[in-house]
Design an enzyme around this catalytic site. Structure first.
Site, short mmCIF file in Angstrom:
data_model
loop_
_atom_site.label_atom_id
_atom_site.label_comp_id
_atom_site.label_asym_id
_atom_site.label_seq_id
_atom_site.Cartn_x
_atom_site.Cartn_y
_atom_site.Cartn_z
N CYS A 118 -52.78 28.35 12.26
CA CYS A 118 -53.35 27.73 13.47
C CYS A 118 -52.97 28.47 14.75
CB CYS A 118 -52.91 26.27 13.57
SG CYS A 118 -53.28 25.35 12.08
N HIS A 259 -53.60 23.56 20.51
CA HIS A 259 -54.14 23.50 19.15
C HIS A 259 -54.43 22.04 18.81
CE1 HIS A 259 -54.85 23.82 15.00
NE2 HIS A 259 -53.68 23.35 14.61
N ASN A 289 -58.74 19.25 12.58
CA ASN A 289 -57.97 20.49 12.76
C ASN A 289 -58.75 21.64 12.12
OD1 ASN A 289 -56.18 22.62 12.52
ND2 ASN A 289 -54.46 21.36 11.82
N1 ACO Z 1 -54.50 7.19 4.61
C1 ACO Z 1 -53.67 6.14 4.45
N2 ACO Z 1 -52.35 6.30 4.25
C2 ACO Z 1 -51.86 7.54 4.21
C3 ACO Z 1 -52.69 8.68 4.39
C4 ACO Z 1 -54.05 8.45 4.59
N3 ACO Z 1 -54.93 9.46 4.78
N4 ACO Z 1 -51.91 9.79 4.32
C5 ACO Z 1 -50.65 9.37 4.13
N5 ACO Z 1 -50.62 8.02 4.05
C6 ACO Z 1 -49.46 7.16 3.86
C7 ACO Z 1 -48.32 7.86 3.18
O1 ACO Z 1 -48.46 7.85 1.78
C8 ACO Z 1 -47.14 7.02 3.65
O2 ACO Z 1 -47.07 5.86 2.86
P1 ACO Z 1 -45.63 5.25 2.42
O3 ACO Z 1 -44.95 4.90 3.72
O4 ACO Z 1 -46.02 4.08 1.60
O5 ACO Z 1 -44.95 6.35 1.68
C9 ACO Z 1 -47.53 6.61 5.05
O6 ACO Z 1 -48.96 6.78 5.13
C10 ACO Z 1 -46.86 7.42 6.14
O7 ACO Z 1 -46.97 8.81 5.80
P2 ACO Z 1 -46.40 9.93 6.74
O8 ACO Z 1 -46.70 11.27 6.14
O9 ACO Z 1 -44.99 9.63 7.09
O10 ACO Z 1 -47.32 9.70 8.03
P3 ACO Z 1 -47.22 10.36 9.43
O11 ACO Z 1 -47.11 9.33 10.46
O12 ACO Z 1 -46.22 11.51 9.45
O13 ACO Z 1 -48.67 11.01 9.60
C11 ACO Z 1 -49.71 13.17 9.39
C12 ACO Z 1 -49.12 11.98 8.66
C13 ACO Z 1 -50.93 12.68 10.17
C14 ACO Z 1 -50.12 14.21 8.39
C15 ACO Z 1 -48.69 13.75 10.40
O14 ACO Z 1 -47.46 13.93 9.75
C16 ACO Z 1 -49.13 15.05 10.99
O15 ACO Z 1 -50.05 15.13 11.77
N6 ACO Z 1 -48.39 16.14 10.67
C17 ACO Z 1 -48.70 17.45 11.22
C18 ACO Z 1 -49.84 18.02 10.46
C19 ACO Z 1 -50.29 19.31 11.07
O16 ACO Z 1 -50.47 19.39 12.24
N7 ACO Z 1 -50.47 20.31 10.25
C20 ACO Z 1 -50.94 21.57 10.75
C21 ACO Z 1 -51.52 22.19 9.60
S1 ACO Z 1 -52.79 23.29 9.99
C22 ACO Z 1 -52.55 24.82 9.31
O17 ACO Z 1 -51.62 25.50 9.62
C23 ACO Z 1 -53.64 25.26 8.33
#
Ligand code: ACO
Length: 333
Positions: A118, A259, A289
């Protein structure tokens, strides 16, 4: 760092392209166990664009680049350098830039890809800027393009709700004027965190086999909350570092184009910088994203909507797999 005090590199044209197919959160909630409400509140994303099976990354890139060329008033023959940031090349080799060169009818110019996830667009822009100042290329095409849907596991709700496809491009031009255009860029990476965001299969470490495919190793794997914490830290640090190095303050920035990964990361950045959200360009609600494409797509929208004026200071800031990060300050010409 500048190589010459009397020349600068400006952004002289901007363009973008996103495939027409819109995939909404509601549709996704019929594919995996998720909901529109969860996706919106955790990320800010409402919908994303998905390329068709006949469209590759180079197709998206060529369309965005054609728009940028039109915007600059230049023609294919004026371009001396082509660099693309992407993690979804058409093929492992040849590079995607060679396919784009051919699709746009560019000359036999140096053409290559840069892989910094990214952060790819900002890395790519800085590499092009440096080559222009050293080698005297007058105009360059810099593209961020991704078909992330091709490496997304559509059965994994923790990743598939986040990503989309698209491309953005800029034309860079060398001008005989100091301190204008891209005035500073900083880049960094922390390879000790490489495994928290990666596509583990299909490369030389684990060439594709029936087993790697069965284990879904050809898709994006991510420890989301780990990435989230580091993203907030490095985005804030990069933005503060570049302002300090340039001797500028947050108040000097007219527009921040971050980003587009997660609204909550951007809100944390706004709070840390003390810049109101109204001075941030955000369009992740409509694109998700798009990795290396996210900043140039957002730039194109901001430019076309009249949010950037001559003399404005624009701050770009990104993080991505690697983990990589980068920030650029552009004084609009
Ligand atoms: N729908 C419903 N529930 C979900 C989903 C979904 N799509 N995805 C995860 N959950 C659940 C999980 O299983 C978890 O359940 P549990 O508490 O029973 O275990 C709960 O939601 C919380 O999960 P977390 O992963 O802790 O959620 P978080 O608040 O961290 O949000 C997210 C997840 C949106 C992915 C966040 O961590 C994030 O944005 N991270 C950064 C991602 C990013 O920017 N990546 C860049 C990659 S791009 C590249 O380089 C190609």
């Amino acid at each position: 760092m500048s190589f010459s005090t009397d020349q600068s590199v400006i952004i002289s044209g901007v363009g973008s392209y996103a495939p027409p197919r819109i995939l909404t959160n509601v549709e996704l909630s019929q594919m995996v166990e998720t909901s529109d409400e969860w996706i919106r509140t955790r990320t800010g994303i409402r919908e994303r664009r998905i390329a068709g099976p006949e469209e590759s990354t180079s197709d998206l890139a060529a369309k965005a680049a054609a728009e940028a060329l039109r915007d600059s008033g230049l023609t294919a023959g004026d371009i001396g350098l082509l660099v693309i940031g992407t993690v979804t090349p058409d093929m492992p080799f040849p590079n995607t830039a060679c396919f784009v060169q051919q699709k746009l009818g560019l000359g036999k110019i140096p053409s290559f890809d840069v892989e910094a996830a990214c952060s790819g667009f900002l890395y790519t822009m800085e590499i092009a800027r440096s080559l222009m100042l050293v080698n005297g290329y007058k105009h360059a095409l810099v593209i961020g393009a991704e078909k992330l849907s091709s490496i997304t596991n559509w059965e994994d709700r923790t990743t598939c709700v986040l990503f989309g496809d698209g491309a953005g491009a800029v034309v860079l031009s060398l001008v005989d004027e100091p301190d204008i255009g891209i005035i500073r860029t900083i880049m960094g990476a922390d390879g000790t965190e490489a495994n928290i965001l990666c596509v583990p299969g299909g490369g030389s470490a684990s060439p594709s086999t029936v087993e790697t495919i069965e284990r879904s190793m050809h898709y994006i794997h991510m420890q989301g909350n780990q990435v989230f914490k580091i993203a907030v830290r490095v985005m804030c640090q990069s933005a503060l570092d570049i302002l300090e190095k340039a001797g500028l303050a947050a108040e000097d920035v007219a527009l921040v184009i971050p980003h587009q990964a997660n609204n909550r990361i951007i809100e944390a950045l706004a709070q840390r910088l003390g810049i109101g959200m109204e001075r941030f360009k955000i369009n992740l609600d409509r694109y998700g994203n798009t990795s290396a494409a996210s900043i140039p797509i957002a730039l194109d929208e901001a430019w076309r909507n009249g949010r950037i004026r001559s003399g404005d200071l624009v701050l770009f800031v990104a993080f991505g797999g690697g983990l990589t990060w980068a920030a650029s300050l552009v004084k609009w010409h």
